[in-house]
Design a protein around this motif. Structure first.
Motif, PDB file in Angstrom:
ATOM      1  N   ILE A  16       0.891  -1.177  -0.140  1.00 45.98           N
ATOM      2  CA  ILE A  16      -0.052   0.128  -0.043  1.00 45.98           C
ATOM      3  C   ILE A  16       0.853   1.038   0.086  1.00 45.98           C
ATOM      4  CG2 ILE A  16      -1.495   1.275   1.422  1.00 45.98           C
ATOM      5  CD1 ILE A  16      -3.043  -1.409   2.088  1.00 45.98           C
ATOM      6  N   GLU A  17       1.907   1.294   0.957  1.00 43.63           N
ATOM      7  CA  GLU A  17       2.735   2.408   0.826  1.00 43.63           C
ATOM      8  C   GLU A  17       3.613   2.606  -0.472  1.00 43.63           C
ATOM      9  OE1 GLU A  17       2.805   4.738   3.305  1.00 43.63           O
ATOM     10  OE2 GLU A  17       1.619   3.297   4.609  1.00 43.63           O
ATOM     11  N   ALA A  18       3.901   1.626  -1.171  1.00 37.61           N
ATOM     12  CA  ALA A  18       4.587   1.608  -2.461  1.00 37.61           C
ATOM     13  C   ALA A  18       3.685   2.189  -3.503  1.00 37.61           C
ATOM     14  CB  ALA A  18       4.952   0.251  -3.089  1.00 37.61           C
ATOM     15  N   GLU A  19       2.349   1.751  -3.380  1.00 41.17           N
ATOM     16  CA  GLU A  19       1.069   2.067  -4.282  1.00 41.17           C
ATOM     17  C   GLU A  19       0.990   3.638  -4.178  1.00 41.17           C
ATOM     18  OE1 GLU A  19      -1.949  -0.651  -4.219  1.00 41.17           O
ATOM     19  OE2 GLU A  19      -0.892  -2.107  -5.553  1.00 41.17           O
ATOM     20  N   SER A  20       1.252   4.195  -2.729  1.00 42.33           N
ATOM     21  CA  SER A  20       0.698   5.523  -2.713  1.00 42.33           C
ATOM     22  C   SER A  20       1.925   6.158  -3.109  1.00 42.33           C
ATOM     23  CB  SER A  20       0.724   5.883  -0.813  1.00 42.33           C
ATOM     24  OG  SER A  20      -0.318   4.985  -0.330  1.00 42.33           O
ATOM     25  N   SER A  21       2.960   5.793  -2.936  1.00 37.49           N
ATOM     26  CA  SER A  21       4.196   6.492  -3.700  1.00 37.49           C
ATOM     27  C   SER A  21       3.948   6.638  -5.288  1.00 37.49           C
ATOM     28  CB  SER A  21       5.835   5.955  -3.566  1.00 37.49           C
ATOM     29  OG  SER A  21       6.543   6.632  -4.205  1.00 37.49           O
ATOM     30  N   GLN A  22       3.482   5.645  -5.770  1.00 33.67           N
ATOM     31  CA  GLN A  22       3.271   5.634  -7.134  1.00 33.67           C
ATOM     32  C   GLN A  22       1.960   6.725  -7.400  1.00 33.67           C
ATOM     33  OE1 GLN A  22       5.972   4.608  -8.255  1.00 33.67           O
ATOM     34  NE2 GLN A  22       4.824   3.277  -9.861  1.00 33.67           N
ATOM     35  N   VAL A  23       1.239   6.689  -6.757  1.00 34.62           N
ATOM     36  CA  VAL A  23      -0.142   7.532  -6.688  1.00 34.62           C
ATOM     37  C   VAL A  23       0.504   8.933  -6.824  1.00 34.62           C
ATOM     38  CG1 VAL A  23      -2.044   8.680  -5.623  1.00 34.62           C
ATOM     39  CG2 VAL A  23      -1.897   5.960  -5.713  1.00 34.62           C
ATOM     40  N   TYR A  24       0.966   9.450  -5.833  1.00 37.21           N
ATOM     41  CA  TYR A  24       1.774  10.623  -5.807  1.00 37.21           C
ATOM     42  C   TYR A  24       2.572  11.204  -7.102  1.00 37.21           C
ATOM     43  CZ  TYR A  24       0.193  12.022  -1.110  1.00 37.21           C
ATOM     44  OH  TYR A  24      -0.462  12.501   0.045  1.00 37.21           O
ATOM     45  N   LEU A  25       3.361  10.104  -7.369  1.00 37.91           N
ATOM     46  CA  LEU A  25       4.193  10.137  -8.661  1.00 37.91           C
ATOM     47  C   LEU A  25       3.288  10.539  -9.905  1.00 37.91           C
ATOM     48  CD1 LEU A  25       7.237  10.271  -9.757  1.00 37.91           C
ATOM     49  CD2 LEU A  25       6.775   7.744 -10.091  1.00 37.91           C
ATOM     50  N   ALA A  26       2.362   9.866 -10.080  1.00 37.84           N
ATOM     51  CA  ALA A  26       1.428   9.884 -11.120  1.00 37.84           C
ATOM     52  C   ALA A  26       0.844  11.305 -11.230  1.00 37.84           C
ATOM     53  CB  ALA A  26       0.207   8.797 -11.061  1.00 37.84           C
ATOM     54  N   MET A  27       0.574  11.871  -9.858  1.00 35.86           N
ATOM     55  CA  MET A  27       0.021  13.162  -9.661  1.00 35.86           C
ATOM     56  C   MET A  27       0.780  13.990 -10.346  1.00 35.86           C
ATOM     57  SD  MET A  27      -2.367  12.563  -6.694  1.00 35.86           S
ATOM     58  CE  MET A  27      -4.104  11.818  -6.405  1.00 35.86           C
ATOM     59  N   ALA A  28       2.223  14.088  -9.588  1.00 39.24           N
ATOM     60  CA  ALA A  28       3.303  14.920 -10.099  1.00 39.24           C
ATOM     61  C   ALA A  28       3.530  14.942 -11.617  1.00 39.24           C
ATOM     62  CB  ALA A  28       4.779  14.375  -9.353  1.00 39.24           C
ATOM     63  N   VAL A  29       3.387  13.976 -12.267  1.00 44.36           N
ATOM     64  CA  VAL A  29       3.786  13.874 -13.808  1.00 44.36           C
ATOM     65  C   VAL A  29       2.581  14.764 -14.020  1.00 44.36           C
ATOM     66  CG1 VAL A  29       3.839  12.399 -15.771  1.00 44.36           C
ATOM     67  CG2 VAL A  29       5.166  11.737 -13.825  1.00 44.36           C
ATOM     68  N   TRP A  30       1.091  14.451 -14.101  1.00 47.30           N
ATOM     69  CA  TRP A  30       0.165  14.980 -14.516  1.00 47.30           C
ATOM     70  C   TRP A  30       0.246  16.431 -14.294  1.00 47.30           C
ATOM     71  CZ3 TRP A  30      -3.812  18.207 -12.625  1.00 47.30           C
ATOM     72  CH2 TRP A  30      -4.749  18.491 -13.354  1.00 47.30           C
ATOM     73  N   ALA A  31       0.506  16.975 -13.152  1.00 44.19           N
ATOM     74  CA  ALA A  31       0.862  18.388 -12.850  1.00 44.19           C
ATOM     75  C   ALA A  31       1.803  19.125 -13.483  1.00 44.19           C
ATOM     76  CB  ALA A  31       0.669  18.528 -11.232  1.00 44.19           C
ATOM     77  N   GLU A  32       2.874  18.384 -13.633  1.00 43.85           N
ATOM     78  CA  GLU A  32       4.175  18.812 -14.375  1.00 43.85           C
ATOM     79  C   GLU A  32       3.840  19.185 -15.755  1.00 43.85           C
ATOM     80  OE1 GLU A  32       8.688  18.115 -13.935  1.00 43.85           O
ATOM     81  OE2 GLU A  32       7.826  16.440 -14.762  1.00 43.85           O
ATOM     82  N   VAL A  33       3.187  18.115 -16.444  1.00 39.64           N
ATOM     83  CA  VAL A  33       2.741  18.259 -17.981  1.00 39.64           C
ATOM     84  C   VAL A  33       1.464  19.552 -18.118  1.00 39.64           C
ATOM     85  CG1 VAL A  33       3.576  16.102 -18.574  1.00 39.64           C
ATOM     86  CG2 VAL A  33       1.138  16.456 -18.131  1.00 39.64           C
ATOM     87  N   LYS A  34       0.722  19.748 -17.047  1.00 41.20           N
ATOM     88  CA  LYS A  34      -0.062  20.763 -17.024  1.00 41.20           C
ATOM     89  C   LYS A  34       0.454  22.285 -16.726  1.00 41.20           C
ATOM     90  CE  LYS A  34      -3.610  18.326 -18.019  1.00 41.20           C
ATOM     91  NZ  LYS A  34      -4.228  18.269 -19.360  1.00 41.20           N
TER      92      LYS A  34
END
Length: 174
Positions: A16-34
């Motif tokens: 769950i903690e590893a997936e949480s890291s991935q959730v935040y990473l995906a959000m970071a990427v989305w925000a960055e391209v925006k």
């Protein structure tokens, strides 16, 4: 020594903690391209923090005679309709993590594993802080509404966001 029940529950939390890291990473990427650099940097930092939470669990399991497992991860959502929706999903995810941590605490008490129970108190306090941060961010986003100038200022200021949670007040740390 960890019981098999505790070891399995902790390994589930590692995932769950590893997936949480991935959730935040995906959000970071989305925000960055925006073009939302502040939000992106905030999310990259949060992703790193979640990975640290995972590693802390890994070390604990191994130090207590268990065997930490590295497992496959579910892919996170990578697109959002708005930055508000992204933070709403984030709060939902943090509530899910809190529920999982609370279940772990319950299992540790059932198993009379007080060392694990004590170790998990840090995670309980951390989740109070994580939820408080997500709620504070959503409150600010709701104040902004559709104001582009407000979004600009929010994106600029999010990295300086500090939230003092009740858990910090009680323990002096979180």
């Amino acid at each position: 020594m960890l019981s098999k029940t505790i070891e399995e529950a902790l390994n589930k939390q590692i995932r769950i903690e590893a997936e949480s890291s991935q959730v935040y990473l995906a959000m970071a990427v989305w925000a960055e391209v925006k073009g939302l650099e502040g939000i992106s940097n905030f999310m990259y930092d949060q992703s790193d923090e979640e990975r640290e939470h995972m590693l802390k669990l890994v070390k604990f399991v191994n130090e207590r005679g268990g065997h930490a497992q590295v497992s496959e991860l579910n892919a996170p959502n990578v697109t959002f309709n708005s930055f508000q929706e992204m933070f709403e999903k984030l709060l939902e995810h943090e509530i899910f993590v809190s529920t999982s941590i609370n279940e772990l605490v319950h299992i540790s008490l059932q198993e009379k594993d007080y060392a694990t129970h004590n170790f998990l108190q840090w995670y309980v306090a951390e989740q109070i802080e994580e939820e408080a941060t997500a709620r504070t961010i959503l409150d600010k986003i709701n104040m902004i509404g559709d104001d582009k100038g407000g979004l600009y200022l929010f994106d600029r200021d999010i990295q300086q966001l500090t939230v003092n949670s009740a858990a910090q007040d009680l323990s002096g740390q979180a």
